[in-house]
Enzyme design. Structure first.
Site, PDB file in Angstrom:
ATOM      1  N   HIS A 202      14.256  52.245   5.935  1.00 16.83           N
ATOM      2  CA  HIS A 202      13.100  52.616   6.049  1.00 16.83           C
ATOM      3  C   HIS A 202      12.123  51.939   4.848  1.00 16.83           C
ATOM      4  CE1 HIS A 202      14.663  54.168  10.100  1.00 16.83           C
ATOM      5  NE2 HIS A 202      14.864  55.160   9.222  1.00 16.83           N
TER       6      HIS A 202
ATOM      7  N   HIS B  62      16.166  54.875  17.623  1.00 22.82           N
ATOM      8  CA  HIS B  62      15.913  55.973  16.444  1.00 22.82           C
ATOM      9  C   HIS B  62      15.625  57.044  16.449  1.00 22.82           C
ATOM     10  CE1 HIS B  62      14.572  57.562  12.156  1.00 22.82           C
ATOM     11  NE2 HIS B  62      15.420  56.526  11.983  1.00 22.82           N
TER      12      HIS B  62
ATOM     13  N   ASP C  75      20.845  55.359   5.922  1.00 24.57           N
ATOM     14  CA  ASP C  75      19.159  55.875   6.564  1.00 24.57           C
ATOM     15  C   ASP C  75      17.937  55.905   5.062  1.00 24.57           C
ATOM     16  OD1 ASP C  75      17.049  57.358   8.172  1.00 24.57           O
ATOM     17  OD2 ASP C  75      18.456  58.806   8.137  1.00 24.57           O
TER      18      ASP C  75
END
Length: 329
Positions: free
Chosen positions: A9, A164, A287
């Site tokens: 991310h 997600h 992640d």
């Protein structure tokens, strides 16, 4: 062995400003870790220590995606404007570092037609490899017909959608996860279990609501080894709606769903996933930056797995590369 992480991310300041300006009822619990402390600092970094962190974990390529909750809770005009800003920013950094980065598009689901157009632009013009979606857009679930233009565009492009986690609605948080103290409430409602129930239910709604019968070639990626529901497929077959579907519930997972670990590097979950959906439908994800795998942890997980080398390399990157090769640019 080349390792590609799919759930990695970032965040940009324009989106953070929009999140902060939202009414409290639409603010996601992820706002705090996205704006404070080490995760926030790492989210904003795309060309500094991130490369060192990738090398330390053993990840060669990150597939970048805007962090939770994307732009889905924003006002329509803000969401439409920021999807373009976010996607242009990702495409720019991918062009600058094509050996280290790929990207998933951000979509303004408050305006599904604009989101569908943006998905087409992101895939055909910017070179992104699908999009990341969150289950709800304020009060609407992803299976709502309002969002079918997005799903139709994804199917036509053969571009995967990564489903997600996002925080459960405030009423659910209060009823199920509240009363244990602020820190415990937030943890239970998010990374403890709430994120995963929420996302698993959204995935099931796409199946039980007949959406994957309407879009039979749509490909969904689910993290955290299938967001709980993978482990309840036999029980879920007892839901009456399952009897009206065109396929058995497990078949949707084997034909429409890919799985990633999302940094949950557990060998028994890996064995279960490969048994249920087949190794060809398992991808990789760490992640970042919410989960770190220092000292080669990501690579070590795959090297220690009881897999033959072609299967290991498939999960590491080849399965994802094969999926991307089928995207219609």
């Amino acid at each position: 062995m080349r390792i590609i992480g799919l759930e990695e991310h970032f965040v940009i300041e324009e989106v953070l400003d929009a999140w902060r300006a939202l009414d409290a009822q639409w603010q996601d619990l992820s706002l705090r870790p996205s704006t404070q402390g080490e995760p926030a600092r790492r989210l904003a970094d795309l060309e500094g220590e991130r490369f060192a962190a990738m090398d330390d974990s053993g990840v060669d390529v990150q597939v970048l995606s805007l962090s939770t909750p994307g732009v889905q809770n924003l006002e329509r005009a803000d969401a439409v404007a920021l999807q373009k800003v976010s996607n242009d920013r990702v495409a720019e950094v991918v062009r600058a570092h094509p050996d280290r980065y790929q990207g998933l598009a951000t979509l303004a689901t408050p305006d599904p037609d604009a989101a569908a157009d943006e998905l087409r632009r992101a895939v055909t013009s910017l070179g992104l490899n699908g999009a990341m979606l969150f289950g709800r857009t304020r009060g609407k679930n992803l299976d709502d017909p309002a969002f079918w233009p997005i799903l139709e565009a994804a199917q036509a492009l053969n571009a995967p959608l990564y489903l997600h986690p996002q925080s459960p609605p405030p009423a659910v948080r209060s009823a199920y996860y509240g009363g244990l103290g602020d820190a415990m409430d937030a943890s239970l409602a998010t990374h403890g279990i709430g994120w995963h129930y929420e996302t698993g239910v959204q995935l099931l709604r796409l199946i039980l609501g007949g959406v994957l019968d309407r879009f039979p070639d749509l490909q969904i990626i689910a993290g955290h080894w299938g967001e709980v529901v993978l482990f309840y497929l036999e029980r879920l077959e007892t839901i009456p709606a399952a009897a009206t579907l065109e396929r058995r519930l497990a078949d949707y997972f084997r034909e429409n769903v890919y799985l990633t670990p999302s940094g949950m590097f557990t060998q028994r979950y890996l064995r279960w996933a490969t048994d249920i959906v087949s190794p060809e439908r398992v991808l990789f994800a760490t992640d970042y930056p919410f989960e770190l795998a220092p000292d080669g942890g990501a690579r070590r997980f795959l090297l220690e797995a009881d897999l033959d080398q072609p299967t290991r390399e498939g999960i590491a990157s080849a399965n994802w590369e094969r999926l991307c090769a089928g995207i219609r640019r």
